[in-house]
Design an enzyme around this catalytic site. Structure first.
Site, PDB file in Angstrom:
ATOM      1  N   ASN A  83      41.609  42.749  36.312  1.00  0.00           N
ATOM      2  CA  ASN A  83      42.767  41.920  36.629  1.00  0.00           C
ATOM      3  C   ASN A  83      42.421  40.476  36.260  1.00  0.00           C
ATOM      4  O   ASN A  83      41.724  39.798  36.999  1.00  0.00           O
ATOM      5  CB  ASN A  83      43.091  42.050  38.131  1.00  0.00           C
ATOM      6  CG  ASN A  83      44.265  41.187  38.554  1.00  0.00           C
ATOM      7  OD1 ASN A  83      44.926  40.586  37.708  1.00  0.00           O
ATOM      8  ND2 ASN A  83      44.518  41.126  39.859  1.00  0.00           N
ATOM      9  N   LYS A 110      44.376  38.026  36.129  1.00  0.00           N
ATOM     10  CA  LYS A 110      45.224  37.069  36.870  1.00  0.00           C
ATOM     11  C   LYS A 110      45.770  36.001  35.906  1.00  0.00           C
ATOM     12  O   LYS A 110      46.026  36.301  34.739  1.00  0.00           O
ATOM     13  CB  LYS A 110      44.451  36.474  38.051  1.00  0.00           C
ATOM     14  CG  LYS A 110      43.846  37.574  38.934  1.00  0.00           C
ATOM     15  CD  LYS A 110      43.335  37.102  40.258  1.00  0.00           C
ATOM     16  CE  LYS A 110      42.758  38.297  41.016  1.00  0.00           C
ATOM     17  NZ  LYS A 110      42.325  37.955  42.365  1.00  0.00           N
ATOM     18  N   HIS A 112      50.298  43.302  44.488  1.00  0.00           N
ATOM     19  CA  HIS A 112      48.998  42.646  44.708  1.00  0.00           C
ATOM     20  C   HIS A 112      49.145  41.653  45.861  1.00  0.00           C
ATOM     21  O   HIS A 112      50.194  41.014  46.007  1.00  0.00           O
ATOM     22  CB  HIS A 112      48.555  41.928  43.427  1.00  0.00           C
ATOM     23  CG  HIS A 112      47.155  41.430  43.503  1.00  0.00           C
ATOM     24  ND1 HIS A 112      46.831  40.262  44.150  1.00  0.00           N
ATOM     25  CD2 HIS A 112      45.985  41.951  43.060  1.00  0.00           C
ATOM     26  CE1 HIS A 112      45.523  40.087  44.092  1.00  0.00           C
ATOM     27  NE2 HIS A 112      44.988  41.101  43.429  1.00  0.00           N
ATOM     28  N   GLU A 114      48.195  38.732  46.223  1.00  0.00           N
ATOM     29  CA  GLU A 114      48.601  37.371  45.815  1.00  0.00           C
ATOM     30  C   GLU A 114      50.106  37.293  45.593  1.00  0.00           C
ATOM     31  O   GLU A 114      50.729  36.263  45.840  1.00  0.00           O
ATOM     32  CB  GLU A 114      47.806  36.946  44.563  1.00  0.00           C
ATOM     33  CG  GLU A 114      46.363  36.617  44.941  1.00  0.00           C
ATOM     34  CD  GLU A 114      45.333  36.856  43.853  1.00  0.00           C
ATOM     35  OE1 GLU A 114      45.690  37.018  42.678  1.00  0.00           O
ATOM     36  OE2 GLU A 114      44.133  36.900  44.199  1.00  0.00           O
ATOM     37  N   GLU A 146      42.465  47.058  48.720  1.00  0.00           N
ATOM     38  CA  GLU A 146      41.849  45.740  48.553  1.00  0.00           C
ATOM     39  C   GLU A 146      42.007  44.936  49.841  1.00  0.00           C
ATOM     40  O   GLU A 146      43.075  44.349  50.078  1.00  0.00           O
ATOM     41  CB  GLU A 146      42.558  44.967  47.437  1.00  0.00           C
ATOM     42  CG  GLU A 146      42.453  45.608  46.080  1.00  0.00           C
ATOM     43  CD  GLU A 146      42.656  44.572  44.978  1.00  0.00           C
ATOM     44  OE1 GLU A 146      41.700  44.341  44.229  1.00  0.00           O
ATOM     45  OE2 GLU A 146      43.737  43.988  44.892  1.00  0.00           O
ATOM     46  N   GLY A 150      38.322  37.652  45.997  1.00  0.00           N
ATOM     47  CA  GLY A 150      37.938  36.337  45.491  1.00  0.00           C
ATOM     48  C   GLY A 150      37.078  35.524  46.436  1.00  0.00           C
ATOM     49  O   GLY A 150      36.899  34.323  46.242  1.00  0.00           O
ATOM     50  N   SER A 192      36.021  41.337  45.462  1.00  0.00           N
ATOM     51  CA  SER A 192      34.686  40.803  45.189  1.00  0.00           C
ATOM     52  C   SER A 192      33.713  41.843  44.627  1.00  0.00           C
ATOM     53  O   SER A 192      32.530  41.857  44.980  1.00  0.00           O
ATOM     54  CB  SER A 192      34.106  40.149  46.444  1.00  0.00           C
ATOM     55  OG  SER A 192      34.867  39.005  46.791  1.00  0.00           O
TER      56      SER A 192
HETATM   57  P1  PGA Z   1      38.216  39.724  42.983  1.00  0.00           P
HETATM   58  O1  PGA Z   1      39.759  40.108  42.790  1.00  0.00           O
HETATM   59  O2  PGA Z   1      37.403  40.780  42.297  1.00  0.00           O
HETATM   60  O3  PGA Z   1      38.070  38.375  42.342  1.00  0.00           O
HETATM   61  O4  PGA Z   1      37.951  39.714  44.447  1.00  0.00           O
HETATM   62  C1  PGA Z   1      40.198  41.418  42.949  1.00  0.00           C
HETATM   63  C2  PGA Z   1      41.695  41.482  42.847  1.00  0.00           C
HETATM   64  O5  PGA Z   1      42.365  40.496  43.208  1.00  0.00           O
HETATM   65  O6  PGA Z   1      42.258  42.478  42.406  1.00  0.00           O
END
Ligand code: PGA
Length: 256
Positions: free
Chosen positions: A7, A9, A96, A98, A168, A174, A214
């Protein structure tokens, strides 16, 4: 088969995305045991698709989008439909955290997006997970299963079998605070058990369940070897081609 999803983003211009693809192509060996899916921003989707076709690396890299709108076309300024990307993307991330947090997406909207993806032959990757204040065993399970059932609400048992779910935990995304693999393993089993109760045991078996939050080369193996874990959704580490290639190597080693 393990699925390793990148991803990206809101990162990479067109040019940077194509450079990233070429770097990944150089360092990753094709393996029939690992399906690698890249989720670029919409703006780079068609450039990546063209490069993948040109380099004839369609087996090695699949493409997905990070979002879709549920209507096929119309007066929805700024939105992009599943219909518009279905000749380029095989996967779509839906719901997601976000999008839920920054763009106010709710369960009802997410359920419509799931249906739109399926209608256009795109595998939806439904993202579910508890936030930091819900991170207790009782709370987390209740939240996650309620997001699961509302996300799948408009689908038939057969369609549910085509879905991917990414567990998740929001607090792990993140943040570098990755989840205890034991807790993840338990949640993956709870997700499948709930899908079996809601739909059918064959739908639950076909459902692919991934972990995200992460993920790094150092912790990838601990999740990949969990019973019922079909792969990983990788954010930050997927922006670094060497790290991402290492995660793919781990997946290949596990699935042999
Ligand atoms: P991350 O993001 O690996 O940076 O924690 C995962 C995601 O948002 O799908």
């Amino acid at each position: 088969m393990k699925y390793i999803l990148a991803n990206w983003k809101m990162h990479f211009t067109n040019h940077q995305a194509v450079t990233m693809l070429k770097r990944l192509d150089n360092v990753i060996k094709y393996s029939e045991n690992v399906s690698v899916v890249l989720f670029p921003p919409f703006s780079a989707l068609s450039s990546l698709k063209n490069q993948i076709d040109l380099l004839k690396i369609n087996q090695k890299f699949k493409l997905g989008v990070q979002n879709i709108y549920y209507e096929d076309e119309g007066a929805f300024t700024g939105e992009i439909s599943a219909a518009m990307v279905s000749d380029m993307a095989d996967f779509a991330i839906i719901g997601h955290s976000e999008r839920r947090i920054f763009f106010g997406e709710d369960d009802e909207l997410i359920a419509k997006k799931m249906q739109a993806a399926i209608r256009h032959n795109i595998t939806p990757v439904l993202c579910i997970g508890e936030n930091a204040s819900e991170h207790t065993p009782m709370h987390a399970k209740r939240i996650v299963l309620s997001q699961l059932s509302s996300g799948l609400a408009n689908l038939t048992a057969e369609e549910v079998g085509q879905v991917m779910v990414a567990y998740e935990p929001v607090w792990a995304i993140g943040s570098g605070n990755f989840s205890d693999p034991l807790e993840v393993g338990k949640m993956i089993q709870d997700i499948r058990a709930a899908a079996a109760d809601m739909y059918s045991s064959s739908a639950a078996e076909s459902l692919r369940v991934l972990y995200g939050g992460s993920v790094e080369p150092d912790n990838a193996k601990a999740y990949l070897k969990l019973k019922g874990c079909d792969g990983l959704l990788v954010g930050g580490a997927s922006l670094n081609y060497q790290k991402f290639a290492k995660i793919i190597e781990k997946a290949d080693a596990i699935s042999l």
